[in-house]
Design a protein around this motif. Sequence first.
Motif, PDB file in Angstrom:
ATOM      1  N   TYR A  87      58.621  27.108  60.816  1.00 24.25           N
ATOM      2  CA  TYR A  87      58.579  28.526  60.465  1.00 24.25           C
ATOM      3  C   TYR A  87      57.710  29.243  61.497  1.00 24.25           C
ATOM      4  O   TYR A  87      56.520  28.894  61.653  1.00 24.25           O
ATOM      5  CB  TYR A  87      57.969  28.743  59.067  1.00 24.25           C
ATOM      6  N   ALA A  88      58.272  30.239  62.165  1.00 20.31           N
ATOM      7  CA  ALA A  88      57.522  31.042  63.136  1.00 20.31           C
ATOM      8  C   ALA A  88      56.718  30.158  64.091  1.00 20.31           C
ATOM      9  O   ALA A  88      55.518  30.352  64.290  1.00 20.31           O
ATOM     10  CB  ALA A  88      56.612  32.043  62.414  1.00 20.31           C
ATOM     11  N   HIS A  89      57.408  29.189  64.631  1.00 22.91           N
ATOM     12  CA  HIS A  89      56.818  28.262  65.618  1.00 22.91           C
ATOM     13  C   HIS A  89      55.662  27.440  65.048  1.00 22.91           C
ATOM     14  O   HIS A  89      54.787  26.994  65.798  1.00 22.91           O
ATOM     15  CB  HIS A  89      56.363  28.997  66.882  1.00 22.91           C
ATOM     16  N   GLY A  90      55.633  27.246  63.743  1.00 14.93           N
ATOM     17  CA  GLY A  90      54.543  26.464  63.175  1.00 14.93           C
ATOM     18  C   GLY A  90      55.012  25.595  62.021  1.00 14.93           C
ATOM     19  O   GLY A  90      56.189  25.575  61.648  1.00 14.93           O
ATOM     20  N   VAL A  91      54.057  24.861  61.441  1.00 17.59           N
ATOM     21  CA  VAL A  91      54.304  24.026  60.264  1.00 17.59           C
ATOM     22  C   VAL A  91      54.301  24.948  59.041  1.00 17.59           C
ATOM     23  O   VAL A  91      53.422  25.808  58.928  1.00 17.59           O
ATOM     24  CB  VAL A  91      53.175  22.965  60.140  1.00 17.59           C
ATOM     25  N   PRO A  92      55.262  24.824  58.123  1.00 18.93           N
ATOM     26  CA  PRO A  92      55.250  25.661  56.921  1.00 18.93           C
ATOM     27  C   PRO A  92      53.899  25.574  56.197  1.00 18.93           C
ATOM     28  O   PRO A  92      53.303  24.495  56.108  1.00 18.93           O
ATOM     29  CB  PRO A  92      56.368  25.059  56.056  1.00 18.93           C
ATOM     30  N   GLY A  93      53.443  26.719  55.699  1.00 19.25           N
ATOM     31  CA  GLY A  93      52.129  26.782  55.055  1.00 19.25           C
ATOM     32  C   GLY A  93      51.961  25.773  53.934  1.00 19.25           C
ATOM     33  O   GLY A  93      50.893  25.172  53.786  1.00 19.25           O
ATOM     34  N   ALA A  94      53.010  25.554  53.141  1.00 17.87           N
ATOM     35  CA  ALA A  94      52.894  24.639  51.991  1.00 17.87           C
ATOM     36  C   ALA A  94      52.582  23.216  52.457  1.00 17.87           C
ATOM     37  O   ALA A  94      51.797  22.505  51.814  1.00 17.87           O
ATOM     38  CB  ALA A  94      54.182  24.661  51.172  1.00 17.87           C
ATOM     39  N   LEU A  95      53.182  22.810  53.572  1.00 19.30           N
ATOM     40  CA  LEU A  95      52.931  21.456  54.078  1.00 19.30           C
ATOM     41  C   LEU A  95      51.542  21.363  54.705  1.00 19.30           C
ATOM     42  O   LEU A  95      50.796  20.407  54.455  1.00 19.30           O
ATOM     43  CB  LEU A  95      54.012  21.067  55.105  1.00 19.30           C
ATOM     44  N   LYS A  96      51.168  22.364  55.484  1.00 19.53           N
ATOM     45  CA  LYS A  96      49.833  22.340  56.107  1.00 19.53           C
ATOM     46  C   LYS A  96      48.759  22.357  55.022  1.00 19.53           C
ATOM     47  O   LYS A  96      47.742  21.649  55.115  1.00 19.53           O
ATOM     48  CB  LYS A  96      49.685  23.549  57.047  1.00 19.53           C
ATOM     49  N   ASN A  97      49.008  23.143  53.973  1.00 22.30           N
ATOM     50  CA  ASN A  97      48.072  23.198  52.843  1.00 22.30           C
ATOM     51  C   ASN A  97      47.899  21.812  52.207  1.00 22.30           C
ATOM     52  O   ASN A  97      46.781  21.376  51.916  1.00 22.30           O
ATOM     53  CB  ASN A  97      48.608  24.201  51.811  1.00 22.30           C
ATOM     54  N   ALA A  98      49.023  21.117  52.021  1.00 22.06           N
ATOM     55  CA  ALA A  98      48.964  19.777  51.414  1.00 22.06           C
ATOM     56  C   ALA A  98      48.144  18.839  52.303  1.00 22.06           C
ATOM     57  O   ALA A  98      47.305  18.073  51.809  1.00 22.06           O
ATOM     58  CB  ALA A  98      50.383  19.235  51.235  1.00 22.06           C
ATOM     59  N   LEU A  99      48.359  18.917  53.609  1.00 20.69           N
ATOM     60  CA  LEU A  99      47.616  18.045  54.532  1.00 20.69           C
ATOM     61  C   LEU A  99      46.131  18.398  54.530  1.00 20.69           C
ATOM     62  O   LEU A  99      45.265  17.513  54.616  1.00 20.69           O
ATOM     63  CB  LEU A  99      48.203  18.139  55.943  1.00 20.69           C
ATOM     64  N   ASP A 100      45.820  19.692  54.408  1.00 22.04           N
ATOM     65  CA  ASP A 100      44.410  20.105  54.395  1.00 22.04           C
ATOM     66  C   ASP A 100      43.653  19.459  53.219  1.00 22.04           C
ATOM     67  O   ASP A 100      42.479  19.114  53.349  1.00 22.04           O
ATOM     68  CB  ASP A 100      44.299  21.635  54.314  1.00 22.04           C
ATOM     69  N   TRP A 101      44.351  19.257  52.086  1.00 24.07           N
ATOM     70  CA  TRP A 101      43.708  18.608  50.927  1.00 24.07           C
ATOM     71  C   TRP A 101      43.391  17.137  51.205  1.00 24.07           C
ATOM     72  O   TRP A 101      42.653  16.499  50.449  1.00 24.07           O
ATOM     73  CB  TRP A 101      44.613  18.712  49.688  1.00 24.07           C
ATOM     74  N   LEU A 102      43.944  16.575  52.281  1.00 25.43           N
ATOM     75  CA  LEU A 102      43.769  15.138  52.564  1.00 25.43           C
ATOM     76  C   LEU A 102      42.812  14.874  53.716  1.00 25.43           C
ATOM     77  O   LEU A 102      42.521  13.725  54.027  1.00 25.43           O
ATOM     78  CB  LEU A 102      45.131  14.511  52.894  1.00 25.43           C
ATOM     79  N   VAL A 103      42.324  15.946  54.352  1.00 23.71           N
ATOM     80  CA  VAL A 103      41.501  15.757  55.560  1.00 23.71           C
ATOM     81  C   VAL A 103      40.245  14.950  55.227  1.00 23.71           C
ATOM     82  O   VAL A 103      39.945  13.950  55.891  1.00 23.71           O
ATOM     83  CB  VAL A 103      41.130  17.119  56.196  1.00 23.71           C
ATOM     84  N   ALA A 104      39.535  15.353  54.177  1.00 24.58           N
ATOM     85  CA  ALA A 104      38.263  14.686  53.869  1.00 24.58           C
ATOM     86  C   ALA A 104      38.429  13.522  52.898  1.00 24.58           C
ATOM     87  O   ALA A 104      37.605  12.607  52.888  1.00 24.58           O
ATOM     88  CB  ALA A 104      37.290  15.706  53.286  1.00 24.58           C
ATOM     89  N   SER A 105      39.488  13.532  52.090  1.00 20.45           N
ATOM     90  CA  SER A 105      39.602  12.507  51.032  1.00 20.45           C
ATOM     91  C   SER A 105      40.067  11.165  51.586  1.00 20.45           C
ATOM     92  O   SER A 105      39.839  10.122  50.976  1.00 20.45           O
ATOM     93  CB  SER A 105      40.543  12.984  49.927  1.00 20.45           C
ATOM     94  N   GLY A 106      40.766  11.182  52.726  1.00 20.89           N
ATOM     95  CA  GLY A 106      40.991   9.926  53.445  1.00 20.89           C
ATOM     96  C   GLY A 106      42.308   9.209  53.213  1.00 20.89           C
ATOM     97  O   GLY A 106      42.531   8.164  53.814  1.00 20.89           O
ATOM     98  N   GLU A 107      43.191   9.750  52.377  1.00 22.84           N
ATOM     99  CA  GLU A 107      44.456   9.028  52.128  1.00 22.84           C
ATOM    100  C   GLU A 107      45.297   8.868  53.391  1.00 22.84           C
ATOM    101  O   GLU A 107      46.148   7.988  53.457  1.00 22.84           O
ATOM    102  CB  GLU A 107      45.295   9.738  51.055  1.00 22.84           C
TER     103      GLU A 107
END
Length: 176
Positions: free
Chosen positions: A79-99
């Motif tokens: 979307y608009a040369h980027g990752v869809p917000g919903a997917l990036k949001n999901a990945l952001d929830w995993l940055v610190a938790s480590g999955e």
Amino acid sequence: MTRLLAISGSLRAGSSNTMLLDAAARLTPDGVEIAVYRHLDELPAFNPDLDTESAPQAVLRFRSELQKSQGVIISTPEYAHGVPGALKNALDWLVASGEMYEKPVALFNASARGTFAQASLLETLTVMTAKIISAASVTIELTGKGLDSTGIIADPTISETIRSAVSAFAQAINAG
Ligand SMILES: Cc1cc2nc3c(=O)[nH]c(=O)nc-3n(C[C@H](O)[C@H](O)[C@H](O)COP(=O)(O)O)c2cc1C
């Protein structure tokens, strides 16, 4: 049994990326199981203040699905040369938790045009220390074909490409 979690970056009911993952889930070789995650839109907007032991239930369920899976397949539109917000949001929830630490990831792509999103997703996953398995990452052009998962499976070339990618992914996971 090798369990894989498949995540589509599109919330669209007729999404070609979701159809691709649904087809993959129906084409698994013996000893491989693919669960398609269908709750991306239930994850709240990422907020580090909420990223505690009592994080939102949808986030805890998402993390639990990942903990139960030996690998992740992601297929996303651009979307608009980027990752869809919903997917990036999901990945952001995993940055610190480590999955996603050292987690094997296969990148599927239903549109050859989405090169910016693929590059951006690759960068995000790499910094999260996910292990991208190139041999299992495929672009299968579905744009404009209007195929559902049954139509995808009925195409012998496409279904063979999917089968080979999933087999290569399971092999890479099991080889450690
Ligand atoms: C709001 C919006 C923005 C888009 N931006 C791009 C883009 O920048 N580059 C591109 O290649 N495709 C773009 N597309 C097209 C989608 O990435 C493409 O149709 C994709 O295959 C849709 O995936 P889906 O069928 O899984 O929903 C855009 C589509 C929408 C709805």
